[in-house]
Design a protein around this motif. Structure first.
Motif, short mmCIF file in Angstrom:
data_model
loop_
_atom_site.label_atom_id
_atom_site.label_comp_id
_atom_site.label_asym_id
_atom_site.label_seq_id
_atom_site.Cartn_x
_atom_site.Cartn_y
_atom_site.Cartn_z
N ALA A 161 -11.32 26.01 -34.16
CA ALA A 161 -11.89 26.38 -33.02
C ALA A 161 -13.10 25.55 -33.09
O ALA A 161 -14.12 26.03 -33.74
CB ALA A 161 -12.06 27.85 -32.77
N LYS B 53 -15.62 25.34 -31.33
CA LYS B 53 -17.07 25.70 -30.93
C LYS B 53 -17.87 26.33 -32.15
O LYS B 53 -19.23 26.29 -32.30
CB LYS B 53 -17.12 26.89 -29.91
CG LYS B 53 -16.43 28.19 -30.38
CD LYS B 53 -16.65 29.01 -28.91
CE LYS B 53 -16.35 30.56 -29.20
NZ LYS B 53 -15.15 30.87 -29.45
N HIS C 223 -6.83 36.51 -27.76
CA HIS C 223 -8.07 36.01 -28.79
C HIS C 223 -9.04 37.28 -28.50
O HIS C 223 -9.45 37.40 -27.45
CB HIS C 223 -8.54 34.88 -28.60
CG HIS C 223 -9.86 34.77 -29.27
ND1 HIS C 223 -9.83 34.50 -30.69
CD2 HIS C 223 -11.29 34.84 -28.92
CE1 HIS C 223 -11.44 34.38 -31.01
NE2 HIS C 223 -12.17 34.72 -30.05
N GLY D 51 -11.66 38.75 -30.18
CA GLY D 51 -13.01 38.86 -30.71
C GLY D 51 -13.28 38.14 -31.78
O GLY D 51 -12.14 37.53 -32.41
N SER D 52 -14.48 38.02 -32.19
CA SER D 52 -14.65 37.16 -33.37
C SER D 52 -15.70 38.20 -34.48
O SER D 52 -15.99 39.22 -34.22
CB SER D 52 -15.89 36.29 -33.10
OG SER D 52 -15.94 35.16 -34.01
N GLN D 53 -15.39 37.39 -35.76
CA GLN D 53 -16.40 38.45 -36.85
C GLN D 53 -15.38 39.85 -37.05
O GLN D 53 -16.26 40.79 -37.23
CB GLN D 53 -17.78 38.59 -36.71
CG GLN D 53 -18.36 39.26 -37.90
CD GLN D 53 -18.22 38.44 -39.03
OE1 GLN D 53 -17.54 37.54 -39.37
NE2 GLN D 53 -18.82 38.89 -40.21
N GLY E 26 -8.26 33.51 -32.78
CA GLY E 26 -8.88 33.38 -34.15
C GLY E 26 -9.49 34.80 -34.41
O GLY E 26 -8.87 35.79 -33.96
N GLY E 27 -10.87 34.70 -34.90
CA GLY E 27 -11.66 35.84 -35.05
C GLY E 27 -11.56 36.61 -36.50
O GLY E 27 -12.64 37.44 -36.79
N LEU E 28 -11.18 36.07 -37.26
CA LEU E 28 -11.27 36.55 -38.76
C LEU E 28 -12.58 36.47 -39.20
O LEU E 28 -13.33 35.57 -39.19
CB LEU E 28 -10.36 35.81 -39.75
CG LEU E 28 -9.63 36.55 -40.93
CD1 LEU E 28 -8.94 37.82 -40.49
CD2 LEU E 28 -8.64 35.53 -41.63
N GLU F 137 -6.10 29.85 -34.14
CA GLU F 137 -7.35 29.16 -33.62
C GLU F 137 -8.66 29.59 -34.54
O GLU F 137 -9.85 30.20 -34.05
CB GLU F 137 -7.74 29.57 -32.43
CG GLU F 137 -6.61 29.05 -31.34
CD GLU F 137 -6.79 29.58 -29.83
OE1 GLU F 137 -7.58 30.33 -29.38
OE2 GLU F 137 -6.09 29.14 -28.95
N PRO F 138 -8.59 29.48 -35.82
CA PRO F 138 -9.58 29.96 -36.85
C PRO F 138 -10.82 29.21 -36.50
O PRO F 138 -11.00 27.92 -36.64
CB PRO F 138 -9.19 29.90 -38.06
CG PRO F 138 -8.11 28.52 -37.96
CD PRO F 138 -7.65 28.82 -36.58
N GLY F 139 -12.12 29.78 -36.38
CA GLY F 139 -13.48 29.05 -36.29
C GLY F 139 -14.29 29.34 -37.54
O GLY F 139 -14.40 28.47 -38.45
N ARG F 140 -14.94 30.39 -37.43
CA ARG F 140 -15.74 31.16 -38.40
C ARG F 140 -15.35 31.15 -39.84
O ARG F 140 -16.02 30.86 -40.83
CB ARG F 140 -16.18 32.54 -38.07
CG ARG F 140 -17.47 33.00 -38.69
CD ARG F 140 -17.69 34.51 -38.21
NE ARG F 140 -17.74 34.60 -36.85
CZ ARG F 140 -18.75 34.85 -36.21
NH1 ARG F 140 -19.96 34.72 -36.72
NH2 ARG F 140 -18.77 35.03 -34.92
N TYR G 212 -21.60 28.82 -35.65
CA TYR G 212 -22.26 29.17 -34.84
C TYR G 212 -23.77 29.26 -35.23
O TYR G 212 -24.83 29.77 -34.88
CB TYR G 212 -22.10 30.73 -34.42
CG TYR G 212 -20.37 30.66 -33.85
CD1 TYR G 212 -20.07 30.27 -32.86
CD2 TYR G 212 -19.65 31.30 -34.96
CE1 TYR G 212 -18.87 30.44 -32.56
CE2 TYR G 212 -18.15 31.49 -34.61
CZ TYR G 212 -17.88 30.77 -33.61
OH TYR G 212 -16.40 30.90 -32.99
#
Ligand SMILES: *Cc1c(COP(=O)(O)O)cnc(C)c1O
Length: 420
Positions: A59, A61, A200, A202-204, A239-241, A275-278, A372
Motif C-alpha cells: 500500500a 500511501k 480493508h 482499518g489500520s494499526q 492491509g492493516g496489520l 495490501e500491507p503498508g505500515r 505515514y
C-alpha cells in the motif's frame, strides 16, 4: 527486527552513523533502511506460506518514495494505489501495471481512464455507479476492466477512529448485505470483469479477531455469490496489520496473521490479495532531528526540536506515540515535553515523557516514522519540505530533496492588478 542500533554509543542505520547523515543533509530528515524494508517484505511473505495463491500489493500511501518502491518491487511486491499520482509512482519504480491494484473511494473519471490506458491489474470498486462508469470507459476502449467490489463488513477494528474504515458508517465500501444485488447488476456489464470482492477494515490493528470476523463474512459472501452463479477468482483482504510504536507493544506477528488467514480462507479456491503498508515501512524509518533549545517549563522542560507537526503529523492527527531516542545518549535521563517550532499547541510530540537527557545541538530520532511520515508532510509555517535518505549497507543517498521555502514561494505570484 530492524537495522537501527548503537555502535560505540552512536545510533547507526545499518552501517551508517546518523551524525554523518546530519552533517551531509542537515535536519530534520527522514532516514529509511533498505535492509529493514527487505526483511519486512520477506517476513510478511513468509507469514503467508499457508496461502497457496497470493498477490502482495504494498500500500503505497504508507511511504510512496520512489526508491522505497524500487526496493519493494525488487522483492516482488506489486502496489496498491489510491490516486493517479500513486499509480505514476508505482510505474516509475518499475512495478508492472498488471501488479497494481487501484483502490480509493473517490477515483475520478480521468483517473479511471488513465488507469485503463496503463493496463492496471485490478480496480477495487467503492460504489455501484463507479462500476457502471468504469465499464463504459473500458467498453469504449474495447477492454474489460478487471475489478472487485469492496464491501464494508461492518466490524469495529478497534483502532483509532480516524484510521477505522470497516464500520457501516465509514465512507468505504458497499454495505455487505447490499453486495449480492449490486454484484448481479454489475457482473452483466460487458466492460467489466467483476471477478471478486475486497475489504480493508482499518489500520494499526492490534487484534486479529475483527479481521477474522470480517474475513468470515467475506467468505460467506463469496459462497453466496458463487451460489448465485458468479465466478469468483480473486479476494482482496486489504492491509492493516499493526506495528510496535512503543517498546513493549505486541502487535500480532505476520506469522500469526498468516496462520489465521490460512485457517479462515481454507477451501476458498481463489487468489488472495494483500495490501500491507505500515507493517512493511513503519519500523524501517526514523525522523532525525536536532534539538534547538531546552526551554524551562512550569512542570517539565520543553525540548524544542527542529522537526515539527508539518514533518511528522501523526502525533497531532492521531495522538500517536513515537519513541524518542538520543543519537549519542549519555546514560542520563530527563522528564520533558517534546515539541516542534510550529505555532500550534498541537505541535507537541510528547508530554511528561522519560527520555534520554539532551541539550541544544544534540541529535535525536523519532522512531517508527517510516510509514505515514514524510508522505503526510507539508510546508506549514513556510518550513521546507522535509527530505528523505535511504541507507543500504554502508551507502546512503538522498532520495527526496529538501524543498526550500524559497522554491515554494517561487511558485506563487501577486496578480498584476495588485501591483503598486
Ligand atoms: C491504507 C490502506 C491499506 C494499508 O493499510 P496499512 O494499515 O498501512 O497496512 C491497504 N488497503 C487500503 C485500501 C488502504 O486504504
Amino acid at each position: 527486527m530492524d537495522h537501527f542500533e548503537f555502535r560505540d554509543g552512536v545510533l547507526h542505520v545499518e552501517d551508517v552513523p546518523l551524525p554523518a547523515i546530519a552533517a551531509a543533509v542537515g535536519t530534520p530528515v527522514y532516514i529509511y533502511s533498505a535492509a529493514t524494508l527487505r526483511r519486512h517484505a520477506q517476513v510478511f511473505r513468509e507469514g503467508l506460506t499457508g496461502v497457496e495463491r497470493k498477490h502482495l500489493a504494498y500500500a503505497i500511501k504508507a511511504n510512496p518514495n520512489v526508491a522505497v518502491l524500487r526496493v519493494l518491487a525488487n522483492e516482488g511486491y506489486g502496489a496498491d494505489v489510491v490516486s493517479a499520482g500513486e499509480m505514476r509512482r508505482a510505474l516509475a519504480a518499475g512495478i508492472p501495471a498488471a501488479d497494481i491494484v487501484f483502490s480509493g473511494v473517490g477515483k475520478t473519471r480521468a483517473e479511471l481512464a488513465a488507469a485503463l490506458d496503463e493496463g492496471i491489474g485490478q480496480f477495487n470498486l467503492e460504489l455501484e455507479e463507479e462500476g457502471v462508469v468504469l465499464a463504459a470507459l473500458a467498453a469504449e476502449r474495447g477492454m474489460r476492466a478487471p475489478a472487485t467490489l469492496r464491501v464494508n463488513p461492518d466490524v469495529d477494528a478497534g483502532t483509532h477512529a480516524k484510521i477505522s474504515t470497516g464500520r457501516k458508517e465509514n465512507k468505504f465500501g458497499v454495505p455487505i448485505d447490499q453486495a449480492p444485488a449490486m454484484f448481479d447488476r454489475l457482473a452483466g456489464l460487458p466492460g467489466l470483469d467483476l471477478r471478486g470482492v475486497a475489504c480493508h477494515i482499518g489500520s494499526q490493528l492490534f487484534d486479529l479477531a475483527p479481521l477474522e470476523a470480517a474475513y468470515q463474512r467475506i467468505g460467506r459472501l463469496v459462497a453466496d455469490l458463487r451460489g448465485a452463479g458468479h465466478t469468483i477468482t480473486h479476494v482482496d483482504l486489504g492491509g492493516g496489520l499493526g506495528v510496535p510504536y512503543k517498546s513493549g507493544d505486541m502487535p500480532p506477528s505476520p506469522a500469526d496473521y498468516g496462520a489465521m488467514v490460512a485457517r479462515v480462507t481454507q477451501g476458498w479456491d481463489a487468489e488472495l490479495m494483500f495490501e500491507p503498508g505500515r507493517v512493511i515501512a513503519g519500523n524501517a524509518g526514523v525522523l532525525l532531528t536536532e534539538i534547538v533549545w531546552v526551554k524551562p517549563g512550569v512542570v517539565h522542560p520543553y525540548v524544542i526540536v527542529d522537526a515539527a507537526m508539518n514533518d511528522l503529523a501523526r502525533p497531532a492527527l492521531y495522538d500517536a506515540w513515537h519513541d524518542f531516542v538520543a543519537v549519542t545518549p549519555t546514560g542520563e535521563r530527563m522528564t520533558a515535553n517534546i515539541a516542534g517550532p510550529v505555532c500550534e499547541s498541537g505541535d507537541t510530540f510528547a508530554m511528561g515523557r522519560d527520555i534520554d537527557a539532551v541539550k541544544g545541538g544534540d541529535l535525536a530520532v523519532f522512531r517508527t516514522a517510516g510509514a505515514y511520515g514524510a508522505t503526510m508532510a507539508s510546508t506549514y509555517n513556510s518550513r521546507a519540505l522535509v527530505p528523505e535518505v535511504l541507507v543500504d549497507g554502508d551507502r546512503f543517498a538522498v532520495v527526496a530533496d529538501r524543498i526550500a521555502a524559497e522554491t515554494i514561494l517561487a511558485a506563487e505570484r501577486v496578480p498584476e492588478w495588485l501591483s503598486a
